[in-house]
Design an enzyme around this catalytic site. Sequence first.
Site, PDB file in Angstrom:
ATOM      1  N   GLU A 241       0.817  -1.204   0.000  1.00 37.28           N
ATOM      2  CA  GLU A 241       0.000   0.000   0.000  1.00 37.28           C
ATOM      3  C   GLU A 241       0.854   1.259   0.000  1.00 37.28           C
ATOM      4  O   GLU A 241       0.526   2.251  -0.660  1.00 37.28           O
ATOM      5  CB  GLU A 241      -0.935   0.000   1.220  1.00 37.28           C
ATOM      6  CG  GLU A 241      -1.940  -1.135   1.262  1.00 37.28           C
ATOM      7  CD  GLU A 241      -3.090  -0.961   0.297  1.00 37.28           C
ATOM      8  OE1 GLU A 241      -3.133   0.061  -0.403  1.00 37.28           O
ATOM      9  OE2 GLU A 241      -3.955  -1.853   0.239  1.00 37.28           O
TER      10      GLU A 241
ATOM     11  N   ASP B 264      -4.486  -9.836  -8.168  1.00 37.15           N
ATOM     12  CA  ASP B 264      -4.871  -8.953  -9.267  1.00 37.15           C
ATOM     13  C   ASP B 264      -3.772  -8.071  -9.839  1.00 37.15           C
ATOM     14  O   ASP B 264      -3.457  -8.122 -11.028  1.00 37.15           O
ATOM     15  CB  ASP B 264      -6.065  -8.083  -8.848  1.00 37.15           C
ATOM     16  CG  ASP B 264      -5.904  -7.464  -7.459  1.00 37.15           C
ATOM     17  OD1 ASP B 264      -4.830  -7.599  -6.851  1.00 37.15           O
ATOM     18  OD2 ASP B 264      -6.866  -6.835  -6.978  1.00 37.15           O
TER      19      ASP B 264
ATOM     20  N   GLU C 145     -18.656  -6.958  -2.750  1.00 37.24           N
ATOM     21  CA  GLU C 145     -17.295  -7.483  -2.664  1.00 37.24           C
ATOM     22  C   GLU C 145     -17.217  -8.899  -3.219  1.00 37.24           C
ATOM     23  O   GLU C 145     -16.277  -9.227  -3.931  1.00 37.24           O
ATOM     24  CB  GLU C 145     -16.804  -7.447  -1.213  1.00 37.24           C
ATOM     25  CG  GLU C 145     -16.640  -6.043  -0.642  1.00 37.24           C
ATOM     26  CD  GLU C 145     -15.431  -5.314  -1.202  1.00 37.24           C
ATOM     27  OE1 GLU C 145     -14.492  -5.043  -0.443  1.00 37.24           O
ATOM     28  OE2 GLU C 145     -15.424  -5.006  -2.415  1.00 37.24           O
TER      29      GLU C 145
ATOM     30  N   GLU D 101     -12.791  -0.226  -9.941  1.00 35.88           N
ATOM     31  CA  GLU D 101     -12.313  -1.133 -10.993  1.00 35.88           C
ATOM     32  C   GLU D 101     -13.238  -1.219 -12.210  1.00 35.88           C
ATOM     33  O   GLU D 101     -12.759  -1.231 -13.354  1.00 35.88           O
ATOM     34  CB  GLU D 101     -12.073  -2.524 -10.408  1.00 35.88           C
ATOM     35  CG  GLU D 101     -10.816  -2.657  -9.590  1.00 35.88           C
ATOM     36  CD  GLU D 101     -10.925  -2.060  -8.192  1.00 35.88           C
ATOM     37  OE1 GLU D 101      -9.879  -1.875  -7.535  1.00 35.88           O
ATOM     38  OE2 GLU D 101     -12.058  -1.773  -7.757  1.00 35.88           O
TER      39      GLU D 101
END
Length: 514
Positions: free
Chosen positions: A53, A194, A287, A308
Site C-alpha cells: 500500500e 490482481d 465485494e 475497478e
Amino acid sequence: MLYISPPPSFSLTLIDALDTLLILGNVSEFQRVVEVLQDNVDFDIDVNASVFETNIRVVGGLLSAHLLSKRAGVEVEAGWPCSGPLLRMAEEAARKLLPAFQTPTGMPYGTVNLLHGVNPGETPVTCTAGIGTFIVEFATLSSLTGDPVFEDVARVALMRLWESRSDIGLVGNHIDVLTGKWVAQDAGIGAGVDSYFEYLVKGAILLQDKKLMAMFLEYNKAIRNYTRFDDWYLWVQMYKGTVSMPVFQSLEAYWPGLQTLIGDIDNAMRTFLNYYTVWKQFGGLPEFYNIPQGYTVEKREGYPLRPELIESAMYLYRATGDPTLLELGRDAVESIEKISKVECGFATIKDLRDHKLDNRMESFFLAETVKYLYLLFDPTNFIHNNGSTFDAVITPYGECILGAGGYIFNTEAHPIDPAALHCCRRLKEEQWEVEDLMREFYSLKRNRSRFQKKTMSSGPWEPPTGPGTLSSPENYDRAREKKPTKQKIPLLSCPSQPFTSKLALLGQVFLDSS
C-alpha cells in the site's frame, strides 16, 4: 479547506488524491497541497506500514505529482524532472521499503516498520499482489534518480513469482517469501493476485519490455483454460485447475481494462457486460457475488466505492466509443450520489441489499473512482493526449519531451508519463562516467574491472542468486551494466516483526503496531 499542519495520516490521504486535483482542473489546490506536503511529510516514524500500500499510494502518488508539477504551474528546480522535492520524498519512502526485500527469495515481506525495518516475528507469508506490484513505481524511480536498486528488486520479485507458477501455469494467493512455498493455493484474477497481472502488462508497456508481456500472455492462456466459464472468471486450485470458489469479486472488475490494454477487445466487452449486470442488480458491485446463485455472499455484501469497473469502462470507451460504457458511468454517478452522499463526503456502502452506510470514506474513492469517472466523460483531458501535442523541457542536461500522452496508471490510478523515464538517463550516465574517472584518478593501482566488481558488490542489499534473478542469463538477455550506487539513506538490517494484519482490502496504508 486544508489545514496548515495536517497529521501524518491526513498527509498520506493528500498524496493519494493529489494528482486527481490537477486532472479535474483544480490547479490552485494542487499547488497548495504540494506546499503543505513539503512542510509536513516525515517518513522517520515508528509505525508499521504495508509495503504494497505504501508503494502504490505514497511512492506512486508522489512520483505522479512530481511529474505533473510543471503542468500545474509549480515552480520546479533546475534539472527537473530528474530532481525535485516530491521526487526526493518518493525516493525516501521507497528506501524505507527496501529492507522488506532482504529475503532468500527476493520476494518482500508484507509489512515493514518505517523506523526499524522488518521486526522480529514478522510473518513470511505475503500475497502474490504484495510481491509483484512494484515494477511501475520502482522502475520509474530508478530511471529518474539513476539508482538501479529499485528496479532491480522489483524485477527479482517478479521473476521469482514467475518461477513459482504451477505446472499448469497458475499462481496461488499467498506464498512464503523465505521458502518460496505456496501457502494459499487458490488461483484467480482477484484479491491477493490482481495487480501482479496488471503490472506485468503495464510494466511491459512502460518499459517496452517484451519479456514481461510474454510472461503475462502465458498466464493469460492458463487463466482462460482453467478459470474462465461463460466469460466469468472463477477461483480454482492452482495445481489441478478444479473450481474452489465460484464467485466474482469486485476487485476482478479491472480485468476488462487489462484485456483492452493488450487489444483483446471482444473478450473484454463480454466480461465487462457480465459485471455490469451485477452493478445494475444492486447499484454497485458487492465485494463477493455468487455466480451460480446470482446473489451476494454473506458478510461480503458491501461496496466501498471501488473504481475497478469504472476503470475498465474508461479503457474500453477509449478503445471502442461504445455508448454502453457511458451508460455505466451515468449509472455510477447516479448511484453514488443517491446512496452514498453524506454531509462530509461519500460513505462506503456497508450492505448493497438495503444500502446501509458505513462511517468511512476510502482514499481510493478520491484517488481512483472520481478520477476514472471524470476521465470517462472528458475526452479532451490532457491524460488522453494522442501525441499531437507535447512539451519540450529544456534542462541543463539537454532537451526532454514530456506530456505527449500514453500515461500509465499505477494500480492506485496515479499516472506516470512514460517519456519521463528517458529524460534522466544521459545525465546519470555522464555522472557515472565522471565518478568512475575520479575514482580511477585516486586509485591508480586498481584496474577498472576490479573496481567495478567491488562497487557493484558494496552496499547493504544484495540481489538473490539463482534462476530468475538479474544474474540469470536464461531470463535476462539484456542484463544491464549496473553503475555505482550511492545510498543517501543507509538501509536498515532486516529482522522481523509480529504480523497482526493482512493485506488491506479496504486500503489502509499503515497497519496496527500492536
